[in-house]
Write an enzyme that holds these catalytic residues in place. Structure first.
Site, mmCIF file in Angstrom:
data_model
loop_
_atom_site.group_PDB
_atom_site.id
_atom_site.type_symbol
_atom_site.label_atom_id
_atom_site.label_comp_id
_atom_site.label_asym_id
_atom_site.label_seq_id
_atom_site.Cartn_x
_atom_site.Cartn_y
_atom_site.Cartn_z
ATOM 1 N N GLU A 87 -5.587 17.063 -9.701
ATOM 2 C CA GLU A 87 -6.183 17.469 -10.977
ATOM 3 C C GLU A 87 -7.690 17.677 -10.892
ATOM 4 O OE1 GLU A 87 -4.274 15.800 -14.544
ATOM 5 O OE2 GLU A 87 -6.269 15.672 -15.400
ATOM 6 N N ASN A 92 -2.327 19.075 -19.515
ATOM 7 C CA ASN A 92 -2.694 18.072 -20.524
ATOM 8 C C ASN A 92 -2.954 18.685 -21.899
ATOM 9 O OD1 ASN A 92 -2.596 16.013 -18.576
ATOM 10 N ND2 ASN A 92 -4.681 16.494 -17.910
ATOM 11 N N ARG A 149 -4.486 21.764 -12.727
ATOM 12 C CA ARG A 149 -3.487 20.778 -13.190
ATOM 13 C C ARG A 149 -3.851 20.220 -14.560
ATOM 14 N NH1 ARG A 149 -0.166 16.011 -9.992
ATOM 15 N NH2 ARG A 149 0.960 15.343 -11.853
ATOM 16 N N HIS A 173 -2.527 11.184 -26.750
ATOM 17 C CA HIS A 173 -2.707 9.812 -26.253
ATOM 18 C C HIS A 173 -3.433 8.949 -27.296
ATOM 19 C CE1 HIS A 173 -2.261 10.990 -21.712
ATOM 20 N NE2 HIS A 173 -1.108 10.934 -22.342
ATOM 21 N N HIS A 199 6.212 9.814 -26.994
ATOM 22 C CA HIS A 199 5.185 10.588 -26.295
ATOM 23 C C HIS A 199 5.238 12.077 -26.687
ATOM 24 C CE1 HIS A 199 2.426 11.724 -23.113
ATOM 25 N NE2 HIS A 199 3.310 12.590 -22.657
ATOM 26 N N HIS A 214 -2.892 16.513 -24.971
ATOM 27 C CA HIS A 214 -2.753 15.123 -24.550
ATOM 28 C C HIS A 214 -3.917 14.229 -24.977
ATOM 29 C CE1 HIS A 214 0.714 16.571 -22.474
ATOM 30 N NE2 HIS A 214 0.921 15.447 -21.813
ATOM 31 N N LYS A 255 5.798 23.441 -13.113
ATOM 32 C CA LYS A 255 5.030 22.231 -12.778
ATOM 33 C C LYS A 255 4.818 22.126 -11.273
ATOM 34 C CE LYS A 255 3.924 17.540 -13.594
ATOM 35 N NZ LYS A 255 4.050 16.337 -14.358
ATOM 36 N N GLU A 274 7.213 18.903 -24.261
ATOM 37 C CA GLU A 274 6.586 19.182 -22.957
ATOM 38 C C GLU A 274 7.073 20.532 -22.412
ATOM 39 O OE1 GLU A 274 4.133 17.426 -21.852
ATOM 40 O OE2 GLU A 274 4.432 15.268 -22.059
ATOM 41 N N LYS A 334 2.185 11.550 -10.633
ATOM 42 C CA LYS A 334 1.326 10.691 -11.461
ATOM 43 C C LYS A 334 2.125 9.457 -11.843
ATOM 44 C CE LYS A 334 -1.920 13.795 -13.746
ATOM 45 N NZ LYS A 334 -2.335 14.359 -15.053
ATOM 46 N N ARG A 352 0.815 -1.238 0.000
ATOM 47 C CA ARG A 352 0.000 0.000 0.000
ATOM 48 C C ARG A 352 0.841 1.278 0.000
ATOM 49 N NH1 ARG A 352 -2.951 -2.971 3.951
ATOM 50 N NH2 ARG A 352 -4.654 -4.081 2.956
HETATM 51 P P1 NAD Z 1 11.339 6.641 -22.085
HETATM 52 O O1 NAD Z 1 11.300 6.403 -20.657
HETATM 53 O O2 NAD Z 1 10.954 5.551 -23.001
HETATM 54 O O3 NAD Z 1 12.809 7.145 -22.440
HETATM 55 C C1 NAD Z 1 13.116 7.426 -23.766
HETATM 56 C C2 NAD Z 1 14.281 6.557 -24.268
HETATM 57 O O4 NAD Z 1 15.508 7.120 -23.819
HETATM 58 C C3 NAD Z 1 14.277 5.127 -23.765
HETATM 59 O O5 NAD Z 1 14.817 4.297 -24.762
HETATM 60 C C4 NAD Z 1 15.209 5.187 -22.578
HETATM 61 O O6 NAD Z 1 15.796 3.958 -22.247
HETATM 62 C C5 NAD Z 1 16.246 6.160 -23.087
HETATM 63 N N1 NAD Z 1 16.989 6.905 -22.086
HETATM 64 C C6 NAD Z 1 16.482 7.551 -21.001
HETATM 65 N N2 NAD Z 1 17.458 8.234 -20.404
HETATM 66 C C7 NAD Z 1 18.591 8.026 -21.121
HETATM 67 C C8 NAD Z 1 19.914 8.490 -21.017
HETATM 68 N N3 NAD Z 1 20.284 9.362 -20.091
HETATM 69 N N4 NAD Z 1 20.828 8.056 -21.919
HETATM 70 C C9 NAD Z 1 20.455 7.202 -22.911
HETATM 71 N N5 NAD Z 1 19.208 6.755 -23.086
HETATM 72 C C10 NAD Z 1 18.292 7.163 -22.189
HETATM 73 O O7 NAD Z 1 10.431 7.897 -22.502
HETATM 74 P P2 NAD Z 1 10.358 9.383 -21.931
HETATM 75 O O8 NAD Z 1 10.235 10.260 -23.108
HETATM 76 O O9 NAD Z 1 11.416 9.628 -20.948
HETATM 77 O O10 NAD Z 1 8.966 9.358 -21.146
HETATM 78 C C11 NAD Z 1 7.760 9.097 -21.808
HETATM 79 C C12 NAD Z 1 6.801 8.472 -20.826
HETATM 80 O O11 NAD Z 1 6.526 9.402 -19.774
HETATM 81 C C13 NAD Z 1 5.464 8.130 -21.437
HETATM 82 O O12 NAD Z 1 5.067 6.848 -21.016
HETATM 83 C C14 NAD Z 1 4.526 9.177 -20.879
HETATM 84 O O13 NAD Z 1 3.201 8.722 -20.773
HETATM 85 C C15 NAD Z 1 5.139 9.431 -19.533
HETATM 86 N N6 NAD Z 1 4.792 10.735 -18.940
HETATM 87 C C16 NAD Z 1 4.360 10.751 -17.661
HETATM 88 C C17 NAD Z 1 4.071 11.948 -17.052
HETATM 89 C C18 NAD Z 1 3.674 11.970 -15.597
HETATM 90 O O14 NAD Z 1 3.285 13.028 -15.113
HETATM 91 N N7 NAD Z 1 3.803 10.880 -14.894
HETATM 92 C C19 NAD Z 1 4.224 13.153 -17.758
HETATM 93 C C20 NAD Z 1 4.658 13.103 -19.068
HETATM 94 C C21 NAD Z 1 4.950 11.878 -19.659
HETATM 95 N N1 GLY Z 2 1.778 15.515 -17.310
HETATM 96 C C1 GLY Z 2 0.540 15.949 -16.736
HETATM 97 C C2 GLY Z 2 0.559 16.028 -15.260
HETATM 98 O O1 GLY Z 2 1.518 15.717 -14.604
HETATM 99 O O2 GLY Z 2 -0.435 16.410 -14.700
#
Ligand code: NAD
Ligand code: GLY
Length: 366
Positions: free
Chosen positions: A242, A250, A246, A257, A270, A253, A232, A190, A148, A126
């Site tokens: 949200e 999006n 917040r 998405h 993304h 998005h 942020k 972003e 998130k 939990r």
């Molecule tokens: P990702 O985690 O797939 O990373 C992108 C690529 O870069 C991957 O191949 C990873 O292994 C590589 N990588 C990462 N750091 C590296 C480094 N320093 N050196 C070499 N390679 C590296 O994708 P992302 O763009 O980081 O994140 C996208 C994800 O984040 C999506 O799933 C999206 O939905 C999510 N997201 C979440 C939020 C949230 O608030 N939680 C906000 C925006 C996006």
């Molecule tokens: N990326 C949208 C949020 O964190 O609310």
């Protein structure tokens, strides 16, 4: 030895509040910073096959210097692995390793690792403490902050998740040196989003410094990461769950998405999907609330100048509508959209007619 200057921001959420550290050589100092917030001499690190070979050793050494033992789980790399099976793998590993409730889980990687590791931390017994060490630009400016966490479902992006704030976010800007170009540019979408929703001055700076940002110059990069996290953190502190502002984060998005889900996770990155999605949100704003065409054109120009996609891929209108209706912003069957009154001023609109939406979707298909 003098240590490089480090910025510290706060996410003001009372007892769930935490610091974001931004600087160079932070991985080698991570053990000390983590031991300040951890009530355990053990830590569990979740990373992936791409990031771990670069950065796992430095993190584990720094933890060992603070007498903290650590175990590592290395997941396959890719958005398609942000799923239930891999989540279950993390939970099984924690159980088999006798992880305790107070043991921190450290997510070392991009947004995929941050989101799936964060959800595992939210669920295990939990809730166990979470530390985010984002290594992609997107994760450093967005996903590691705000709590998130989620995995994808074949029917919809980020549909299974929880809010679980980290105890600490450590942004070592030097990790960006190994990030591939396409991933780096994806993160810029972003960053542009923050300017578009609430800070036209920031958008001006991005436009003026596009060349330097693309060249990953450290001073501009540091400014951009810090300003993005500041915006942020302020929004999250005002509306953690949200229920209001917040949602502005999006922008693009709902369209983005839908693109990611329709094409198959990982086909468009993304940030790429969000880039094309923001253009569609601007077109919809023209229809619904009279956004000036010049504002849309400026947004397209900025996104394009960083090499981000400004046209959506071909998706048939029925698929667009089905996927968008499944979005988390849908209430009583009606999807709300983040629209722009002008660049730098976003708002939530619950009153988008099917006619306006179809016009924009058809535009996207051209
Ligand atoms: P990702 O985690 O797939 O990373 C992108 C690529 O870069 C991957 O191949 C990873 O292994 C590589 N990588 C990462 N750091 C590296 C480094 N320093 N050196 C070499 N390679 C590296 O994708 P992302 O763009 O980081 O994140 C996208 C994800 O984040 C999506 O799933 C999206 O939905 C999510 N997201 C979440 C939020 C949230 O608030 N939680 C906000 C925006 C996006
Ligand atoms: N990326 C949208 C949020 O964190 O609310």
């Amino acid at each position: 030895m003098t240590l490089p200057e480090t910025d510290e921001l706060q996410v003001d959420l009372g007892e769930r509040g935490y610091s974001i550290f931004i600087g160079e050589q932070l991985l080698s100092r991570s053990g000390e910073l983590i031991s300040r917030v951890a009530l355990s001499r053990r830590a569990f690190i979740v990373s992936n096959e791409t990031v771990a070979p670069w950065y796992r050793e430095s993190l584990q050494k720094s933890l060992a210097d603070q007498n903290m033992d650590s175990d590592v789980l290395i997941l396959p790399d890719g958005e398609q692995y942000k799923n239930w099976d891999e989540l279950y793998t993390i939970l099984g590993w924690l159980l088999a390793s006798h992880a305790e409730r107070k043991t921190p889980l450290i997510a070392l990687g991009g947004g995929v690792i941050g989101d799936i590791g964060g959800l595992a931390a939210a669920l295990y017994q939990r809730g166990m403490p979470l530390v985010q060490i984002p290594t992609s630009l997107l994760a450093q400016v967005d996903s590691s902050v705000g709590g998130k966490t989620a995995v994808n479902h074949p029917l919809g992006k980020n549909m299974i998740g929880a809010f679980h704030q980290p105890k600490l976010v450590l942004i070592d800007t030097e990790t960006l040196a190994t990030l591939p170009k396409r991933e780096y540019i994806s993160g810029i979408a972003e960053i542009i989003k923050y300017g578009a929703i609430c800070n036209i001055g920031f958008l001006d700076r991005l436009e003026e410094n596009a060349r330097r940002l693309l060249a990953r110059e450290s001073s501009i990069l540091r400014y951009v990461i810090k300003e993005s996290c500041r915006i942020k953190a302020e929004i999250v502190a005002a509306d953690e769950r949200e229920s209001g502002m917040r949602a502005l984060l999006n922008l693009g998005h709902t369209f983005g998405h839908a693109i990611e889900t329709a094409l198959g996770y990982g086909t468009w990155l993304h940030g790429e999907a969000i880039s094309a999605g923001m253009v569609l949100a601007a077109r919809l704003s023209e229809e619904v609330c009279g956004l000036k065409v010049e504002d849309t054109e400026r947004m397209i120009h900025i996104l394009d100048s960083f090499g981000l996609p400004v046209r959506a891929p071909e998706i048939d209108p029925g698929t667009w509508l089905t996927l968008m209706q499944r979005d988390k912003k849908t209430v009583g069957g009606k999807t709300s959209f983040i629209l722009l009154k002008q660049l730098g001023q976003a708002f939530v609109c619950d009153d988008v007619s099917d006619e306006a939406l179809l016009k924009v979707i058809k535009y996207a298909a051209r």
